[in-house]
Design an enzyme around this catalytic site. Sequence first.
Site, mmCIF file in Angstrom:
data_model
loop_
_atom_site.group_PDB
_atom_site.id
_atom_site.type_symbol
_atom_site.label_atom_id
_atom_site.label_comp_id
_atom_site.label_asym_id
_atom_site.label_seq_id
_atom_site.Cartn_x
_atom_site.Cartn_y
_atom_site.Cartn_z
ATOM 1 N N LEU A 67 39.552 35.904 43.537
ATOM 2 C CA LEU A 67 38.587 36.645 44.353
ATOM 3 C C LEU A 67 37.924 37.737 43.535
ATOM 4 O O LEU A 67 38.581 38.396 42.727
ATOM 5 C CB LEU A 67 39.303 37.305 45.536
ATOM 6 C CG LEU A 67 39.864 36.355 46.591
ATOM 7 C CD1 LEU A 67 40.861 37.100 47.470
ATOM 8 C CD2 LEU A 67 38.739 35.778 47.441
ATOM 9 N N LYS A 121 45.696 41.350 51.640
ATOM 10 C CA LYS A 121 45.809 40.754 50.302
ATOM 11 C C LYS A 121 47.234 41.029 49.818
ATOM 12 O O LYS A 121 47.571 42.134 49.417
ATOM 13 C CB LYS A 121 44.780 41.356 49.351
ATOM 14 C CG LYS A 121 44.751 40.619 48.029
ATOM 15 C CD LYS A 121 43.512 40.967 47.239
ATOM 16 C CE LYS A 121 43.346 40.081 46.028
ATOM 17 N NZ LYS A 121 44.430 40.197 45.056
HETATM 18 S S1 IVH Z 1 42.412 33.404 49.558
HETATM 19 C C1 IVH Z 1 39.327 31.650 46.931
HETATM 20 N N1 IVH Z 1 43.864 35.064 50.936
HETATM 21 O O1 IVH Z 1 44.600 36.865 45.779
HETATM 22 C C2 IVH Z 1 40.248 32.277 47.841
HETATM 23 N N2 IVH Z 1 44.148 35.034 48.581
HETATM 24 O O2 IVH Z 1 42.305 37.004 43.701
HETATM 25 C C3 IVH Z 1 41.446 32.836 47.162
HETATM 26 N N3 IVH Z 1 45.864 36.581 47.762
HETATM 27 O O3 IVH Z 1 44.988 33.948 43.860
HETATM 28 C C4 IVH Z 1 42.627 32.759 47.966
HETATM 29 N N4 IVH Z 1 46.455 37.390 49.712
HETATM 30 O O4 IVH Z 1 47.036 34.980 44.924
HETATM 31 C C5 IVH Z 1 43.574 34.602 49.717
HETATM 32 N N5 IVH Z 1 45.107 36.476 52.301
HETATM 33 C C6 IVH Z 1 44.812 36.009 51.089
HETATM 34 C C7 IVH Z 1 45.464 36.478 49.923
HETATM 35 C C8 IVH Z 1 45.098 35.966 48.694
HETATM 36 C C9 IVH Z 1 46.674 37.420 48.413
HETATM 37 C C10 IVH Z 1 45.818 36.398 46.293
HETATM 38 C C11 IVH Z 1 45.951 34.981 45.807
HETATM 39 C C12 IVH Z 1 44.722 34.688 45.021
HETATM 40 C C13 IVH Z 1 44.248 36.061 44.690
HETATM 41 C C14 IVH Z 1 42.752 36.019 44.525
#
Ligand code: IVH
Length: 672
Positions: free
Chosen positions: A83, A116
């Site tokens: 992200l 997150k």
């Molecule tokens: S969505 C493309 N949802 O953050 C979407 N990620 O920088 C990416 N993470 O690799 C995943 N909580 O390890 C998503 N509620 C959440 C999250 C989450 C933590 C982490 C995950 C991902 C990173 C992205």
Amino acid sequence: MSNQAQKNIEELKQKILDHDYRYYVLTDPIISDQEYDMLIKELENLEAKYPDLISPDSPTQRVGKDLNKNFSPVQHTIPMLSLANTYSEEELLEFDRRVRAGLPDSEKIEYVVELKIDGASVNIRYVNGVLLNAATRGDGTVGEEITANLKTIKSVPLKLKNLTSSSYKLRDIEVRGEIFMKLEDFLKLNKEREIAGEKLFANPRNSAAGTLKMQDPRVVAKRKLSMFSYTLISKEDKLISQFENLNILKDLGFVVNPETTLCFDIKEALQICHKLEAKRESLPYEIDGAVIKVNSIKQQGILGNIAKSPRWAVAFKFKARQAISVLRDISWQVGRIGTVTPVAELEPVFLSGSTISRATLHNFDEIKRKDIRIGDKVIIEKGGDVIPKIVGVVLAERDKKSKPVRPPSKCPVCNSGLFKPEDEVAWYCENSECPAQIRGRLEHFSARGAMDIEGLGEALINLFVEKGFLHSYDEIYNLKNHRNDLINIERLGEKSIDNLLKAIENSKKQPFAKILFALGIRYVGIGAAKKLAISFNSIDDLISASEEEILEIHEIGESISSSLKNFFSNKSNIEIIDRLKSAGLNFNAEKKILKRGVLFDKTFVLTGTLSGFTREEVGDKIASLGGKVTSTVSNKTDYVLVGDKPGSKIEKAKGLGVKIINEKEFIEMLNG
Ligand code: IVH
């Protein structure tokens, strides 16, 4: 095109890659997430200014990270993206503007706000409701198979519930989520490790990531890991919305984080972000922000992705946690290359899962700029929760009699003089025989990622230096001649000394690149060491190479080349290398053995993106068959290997009559 800009970009890229290696492979980062983001930003800015210099292997162009070699690779059917981060309300509103610009005017846009979670993401495949396999994110395209380890986690269902009652087809699905360790379990684990004399994990995220990659699933089972699931992918059906997907995941038996809100616009999403930030301290696990996702899966599809992250989601990073403490004193630490770094000695204070009693002050200029004084009440921050730092002083509470800090005029360890290069902020101890430098060099030499001598850590090195057994790293290989004396040192038993001597013997098998890294030459991180080892046959070839020849290597800049020259021009360094050679260390690149490889003595230049290899893989492949890769086309170049969207190198090759080959021809060449 500026030559200087090219060098700056290349050195910055190398720096970032070295930090990536520490973070993802060694799980032992030395800078905070925010500092890392700043390096990436700096690179992005430079690349925006000189778009011609963007290469496909730049860290800005890929999701990727290195992989641990012990698990088998798994190709993700859909890449696991990362992200983009936002740090302010303004940046979040800007994200919303971009989303709206990317969708038809009439579209109603809803957002889902989630926490997150600060852990490690995984992808799990379920076929007919049964867990088939699981993989880490890896480089986003290829992960590592960790099925056995994942199955030990209680919040991961082995078999799904309510599969047939769902209105969607879910017989072949992938579920993604975050594996994390609760704060309480993390603290307990670190306590146990402290008692056992093991290295502590910097934060719960590192402990979760490290645990997932352990070789023995039984140990994984003992460490309490959990998972929050947040992504559902069906191979057979079109899903409608993220919010509905979270409910489906719950029905199927996954744990979905309860702090999840469907919002009708970005303003509401922002309010939720602030609410979540206020809740942060009361949560039993670590979060480092909120994630804002476009709710409609159809809209997500229209918006798509840029390079490494989706356009439909963004992270809203929370402010780093702060605490206030008293600066009791400033000590001056001397590193392996003599850098004198001020360290804040603090009244112990608890922050983000650990007690802090020391913080880095970086350099004297920083103390001056922030006017930090002994006795001050200081504000401490743990940015990426790695190394705490002092961000400010509570001036209102300063003792009127306090005085500005003065820098040391002599080395605090050996009393030698100090010097400061004109273009740097750091001061250096001028005595390379300074005990602190000696200890630092030895620690670096034996560390993981370098010679990897298990058991030879800070404590033993200090003891051996103090007792006169160690002085330079070649003497490590003499320790076996002092076995009896070592056993007689208090606390060290026969068994532990024999294990240590075995680990030392074993380290002789380390490849040339790791030895080169272990030598601790300034600016030569593991990435640069690998490139140098690939390009030169042996240490002797590297020692006799001119700076120009070294600079020809792709991504090796001036600071590395002049540092190498400087290191090799010191007679005592050459003597140490000779003694390491006599001890049996391997200072030859593997390709020497393959001298008759099909690409023997051939010089390649790469331009554009290849579909079947990364640049690193091509480099390794060519080197393993006896050839080398350089960065500039000249009449010494044998082949220019051209991928998609090649740069100006192709014109230069044509001008010089150098043979141009495409990927298919290259593969044919490899097959002889
Ligand atoms: S969505 C493309 N949802 O953050 C979407 N990620 O920088 C990416 N993470 O690799 C995943 N909580 O390890 C998503 N509620 C959440 C999250 C989450 C933590 C982490 C995950 C991902 C990173 C992205």
